[in-house]
Design a protein around this motif. Sequence first.
Motif, PDB file in Angstrom:
ATOM      1  N   ARG A  42       0.825  -1.208   0.000  1.00 55.43           N
ATOM      2  CA  ARG A  42       0.000   0.000   0.000  1.00 55.43           C
ATOM      3  C   ARG A  42       0.857   1.256   0.000  1.00 55.43           C
ATOM      4  O   ARG A  42       1.914   1.309   0.629  1.00 55.43           O
ATOM      5  CB  ARG A  42      -0.927  -0.018   1.206  1.00 55.43           C
ATOM      6  N   SER A  43       0.357   2.271  -0.686  1.00 61.75           N
ATOM      7  CA  SER A  43       1.100   3.520  -0.797  1.00 61.75           C
ATOM      8  C   SER A  43       1.201   4.213   0.553  1.00 61.75           C
ATOM      9  O   SER A  43       0.198   4.332   1.273  1.00 61.75           O
ATOM     10  CB  SER A  43       0.415   4.448  -1.798  1.00 61.75           C
ATOM     11  N   HIS A  45       1.422   7.247   0.833  1.00 60.52           N
ATOM     12  CA  HIS A  45       0.849   8.577   0.617  1.00 60.52           C
ATOM     13  C   HIS A  45      -0.663   8.540   0.426  1.00 60.52           C
ATOM     14  O   HIS A  45      -1.259   9.554   0.057  1.00 60.52           O
ATOM     15  CB  HIS A  45       1.494   9.218  -0.622  1.00 60.52           C
ATOM     16  N   ARG A  46      -1.291   7.376   0.694  1.00 60.51           N
ATOM     17  CA  ARG A  46      -2.718   7.255   0.359  1.00 60.51           C
ATOM     18  C   ARG A  46      -3.603   8.204   1.154  1.00 60.51           C
ATOM     19  O   ARG A  46      -4.690   8.558   0.697  1.00 60.51           O
ATOM     20  CB  ARG A  46      -3.179   5.805   0.564  1.00 60.51           C
ATOM     21  N   ASP A  47      -3.152   8.633   2.334  1.00 56.21           N
ATOM     22  CA  ASP A  47      -3.954   9.550   3.143  1.00 56.21           C
ATOM     23  C   ASP A  47      -3.428  10.978   3.085  1.00 56.21           C
ATOM     24  O   ASP A  47      -3.883  11.835   3.840  1.00 56.21           O
ATOM     25  CB  ASP A  47      -3.993   9.078   4.599  1.00 56.21           C
ATOM     26  N   GLU A  48      -2.481  11.232   2.194  1.00 59.91           N
ATOM     27  CA  GLU A  48      -1.875  12.553   2.091  1.00 59.91           C
ATOM     28  C   GLU A  48      -2.488  13.331   0.936  1.00 59.91           C
ATOM     29  O   GLU A  48      -3.199  12.764   0.101  1.00 59.91           O
ATOM     30  CB  GLU A  48      -0.356  12.403   1.894  1.00 59.91           C
ATOM     31  N   ARG A  50      -3.061  15.121  -2.630  1.00 66.20           N
ATOM     32  CA  ARG A  50      -2.772  14.561  -3.955  1.00 66.20           C
ATOM     33  C   ARG A  50      -1.367  14.906  -4.422  1.00 66.20           C
ATOM     34  O   ARG A  50      -0.706  14.105  -5.087  1.00 66.20           O
ATOM     35  CB  ARG A  50      -3.804  15.067  -4.959  1.00 66.20           C
ATOM     36  N   ARG A  53       1.238  12.429  -3.599  1.00 64.62           N
ATOM     37  CA  ARG A  53       1.137  11.119  -4.227  1.00 64.62           C
ATOM     38  C   ARG A  53       1.955  11.018  -5.501  1.00 64.62           C
ATOM     39  O   ARG A  53       2.037   9.959  -6.106  1.00 64.62           O
ATOM     40  CB  ARG A  53      -0.341  10.802  -4.528  1.00 64.62           C
TER      41      ARG A  53
END
Length: 301
Positions: A42-43, A45-48, A50, A53
């Motif tokens: 999982r990335s 940066h998924r909750d950061e 855009r 990302r």
Amino acid sequence: MPPTNPDRPPAAPTTALGLALAAASRGLAVIPLSRTKLPAVRSPHRDEPRSARRCRGECGRIGHGVHDATTDPEMIRELFAAAPWATGYGIACGRLPHCLVGLDLDVKNDQDGPAALQFLADTHGFPLPPAPTVLTPSGGRHLWLTAPAGTAVPNSVGRLAPGIDVRGTGGYLVGPGSRTTAGTYFFAPGTPRLPAPAVPPTLLDLMQPAAARSASPKGASGKQAVGLVRFVLDAIPGGKNGTGRNDRLFWAACRAYETADRDADGIAAALIEAAVHTGLPEPEARATVASAARNARRSPV
């Protein structure tokens, strides 16, 4: 378990991690894949926002898809430990020492990729060398070829012909032995293994953006035009030390307008197309080229 392959040694690994490690030992950079064929880690940066990302691994954490691909056994184990649900592995294309280029030949939705490739070969007069072939659950196949080191091969879907997708620089192939929701990928019995053969030069040219093949400037040589396009295609998203997509596009467009005279607009169109292939939005690419044109007109001749 993957189907039995008579060419595979009896002690060959069967787990995704084992298969990935075996591939890495042959110089293939790998990442873990989920059952949906997507990168399994999982990335970070998924909750950061855009903007964050867009990172391609510069942050030093794992979870950046094909940018995590490696041949280092320790790193591979770390990647799989972070994604214990992985049931397959991806093989990064365009990486040394093999510089793989994958031809994904589909046979679904009324498409016949193998027939389309044979038609291309017959029409353009190039041979189709025997190549490592991976059979896909849908009945298609992946052909493994190689490109010259340093050659950027853009990824494409159906641009060569319907049913033919190209996995090039920044792309990946599902590794043989991987299990997905559709089934298992495995080597076609009797097909050759590494080293994979070179992409026929004519086919390699067809893989490039159409505008790159058609540009033929008078003031600058056709070879220079192709070189400028490939310089743009080699751009790294985000870039390092000023070598991002916009910087490369601006530099290449300036050179075109400085040296190509009346043919500069044709080369500029090729450069815009190449930049879009790297992921740069077309309006942004056009604005960058327009800025380069203005800059070149201000420069002394």
